[in-house]
Design an enzyme around this catalytic site. Structure first.
Site, PDB file in Angstrom:
ATOM      1  N   HIS A 136       0.831  -1.205   0.000  1.00  0.00           N
ATOM      2  CA  HIS A 136       0.000   0.000   0.000  1.00  0.00           C
ATOM      3  C   HIS A 136       0.867   1.257   0.000  1.00  0.00           C
ATOM      4  CE1 HIS A 136      -3.232   2.802   0.867  1.00  0.00           C
ATOM      5  NE2 HIS A 136      -4.089   1.810   0.660  1.00  0.00           N
ATOM      6  N   HIS A 137       0.382   2.265  -0.719  1.00  0.00           N
ATOM      7  CA  HIS A 137       1.138   3.514  -0.850  1.00  0.00           C
ATOM      8  C   HIS A 137       1.262   4.260   0.477  1.00  0.00           C
ATOM      9  CE1 HIS A 137       3.196   6.482  -3.084  1.00  0.00           C
ATOM     10  NE2 HIS A 137       2.465   6.477  -4.171  1.00  0.00           N
TER      11      HIS A 137
END
Length: 468
Positions: A136-137
């Protein structure tokens, strides 16, 4: 327990406020040799987990946005949940690999678990296999995600010894304790801001320069919010993605810049410009000036901050000269555009605003992120990110890493995105598109064609120099 920065938290907010959008970043690492057995690969990851604490932590948002989301240990961590295994259908080439990537990246990561997955992919030609890493960013940006390869993999065919693991999860914090901690943080904000203001006043020249440079950068950014020319490159997004890829070599990019000028980033961005021009022409559209503005993330890590897992990026908003037919002229125009943006201090302005956001009360910041996610933006058409990868060969269980193909998420009204990553002498372009963008292979082919045209231009320039 660790708190997210406001920028990290923004990527969670974007995902929450945009139905169907997954804000995970990813890459495909292709290796020589037969794929390892499931347990063999699990043992490798187990020996690396102590070096990546985030891989055993979950994210939790606080009620009423009283504080930023926090990371805390997953008391029921199960490595098996994060390790997936699949195989490509025959013949297992780029087309099949791209289709698999699109399917994997269409699904959001499960918030009830640490926000990452590894997919071991068999069935590639020439006795090869691949590892798709999906993170996930909010945990990493492109640079930090690439740095993880240096942690998980080895720098020689001989696997290094594992790390002793004495990890014991801390109990999950209660909602009451989280709220109490957030309130204490809020009460201390005025005192911290006063100290910062006092330090700034004691350095008036530095303060004046920062105010001037940030003001100039913000003025430049205000010009960039003007809507781009309408085209098929923007529109609503579905929950599903397509993926395509293009390739070149570091040697070819260096040869182009040596003869035609510019930086590595200038050359690859000029190639992407040629790709978008080709895509628009294939759709029957006329590429006009100012029709493609791209968000260009910029790494702002200071020396010694390599390997830190979070987001440390600023940005530039660059106009791609898709209206120019000549590839050499496009490169010159890209170079001039990026030089102008750098001189206008856009990077410094965004970086300072990001730093200031860390010192503001989070309840004031979170609504701004949420509002921004709801307001349709019409000024940016795409995102193009260029990340320098490892310059030395890496290995997984004695198997050599051949190439790394990157993936960038898309959101808002951006229907395409391009990620560029260099590894040893290979350069890979990963093109993300909404599933309705059935022709993104045209963009990939256009990038490779543009690079070939630039290489031909570089050779002509070299011949002219030798004659003269």
């Amino acid at each position: 327990m660790d708190r997210m920065t406001p920028l990290d938290a923004a990527f969670l907010e974007i995902e929450d406020e945009e139905p169907g959008v997954s804000m995970a970043i990813s890459s495909i690492a292709v290796f020589e040799g037969p794929a390892p057995a499931a347990q063999e690969f699990a043992d490798l990851l187990t020996s690396r987990l102590p070096l990546i604490p985030r891989y055993r932590q979950k994210a939790r948002q606080l009620p009423f946005d009283l504080g930023p989301p926090v990371w805390f240990d997953d008391e029921n961590f199960d490595l098996g949940f994060h390790l997936r295994r699949t195989a490509l259908p025959a013949p297992g080439g780029d087309e099949e690999l791209a289709a698999l990537m699109g399917r994997i990246m269409s699904a959001r990561l499960d918030r009830d678990h640490p926000l990452w997955e590894y997919w071991l992919v068999e069935g590639l030609p020439d006795d090869r296999w691949a590892l798709i890493s999906k993170v996930h960013h909010c945990m990493v940006d492109g640079v930090a995600g690439t740095d993880l390869y240096g942690v998980v993999l080895d720098d020689s065919p001989t696997p290094r010894a594992g790390v002793a693991d004495d990890w014991t999860p801390h109990p999950a914090p209660s909602t009451t304790s989280l709220l109490a901690s957030a309130l204490a943080e809020l009460l201390g904000t005025p005192a911290r801001q006063l100290r910062l203001a006092t330090v700034a006043i004691r350095q008036p020249k530095l303060l004046a320069y920062r105010v001037w440079s940030v003001g100039r950068g913000l003025w430049a950014l205000s010009e960039a919010v003007r809507p781009a020319k309408k085209s098929s490159l923007t529109g609503s997004l579905s929950a599903n993605r397509r993926f395509a890829l293009a390739r070149t070599t570091v040697g070819e990019v260096k040869a182009i810049r040596h003869q035609l000028g510019g930086t590595f980033n200038d050359v690859v961005l000029a190639a992407v410009t040629g790709g978008f021009r080709a895509l628009m022409l294939a759709r029957g559209e006329t590429p006009v000036q100012h029709s493609v503005r791209t968000l260009v993330p910029v790494n702002v890590r200071a020396p010694g901050e390599e390997g830190i897992l979070d987001n440390r990026v600023s940005l530039m908003l660059a106009r791609l000269p898709v209206h120019l037919e000549d590839p050499v002229e496009r490169l010159a125009a890209v170079r001039a555009e990026l030089d102008k943006l750098k001189s206008h201090h856009e990077i410094d302005s965004v970086m300072l605003l990001t730093e200031l956001a860390k010192r503001e009360p989070f309840p004031l910041i979170a609504p701004a992120y949420r509002l921004a996610a709801h307001v349709p933006q019409r000024s940016v058409v795409t995102v193009v990110t260029n990340v320098p990868g490892p310059r030395r060969p890496l290995y997984a269980l004695g198997r050599k890493l051949v190439e790394i193909i990157p993936y960038v998420p898309i959101g808002s009204t951006l229907r395409t995105g391009v990620s560029i990553l260099s590894y040893c002498d290979s350069v890979a372009f990963g093109i993300t598109g909404d599933y309705d963008e059935a022709d993104i292979a045209v963009l990939a082919q256009g990038i490779e064609t543009s690079l070939a045209e630039l290489a031909a231009g570089a050779r002509r320039s070299a011949r002219r120099r030798r004659v003269s």
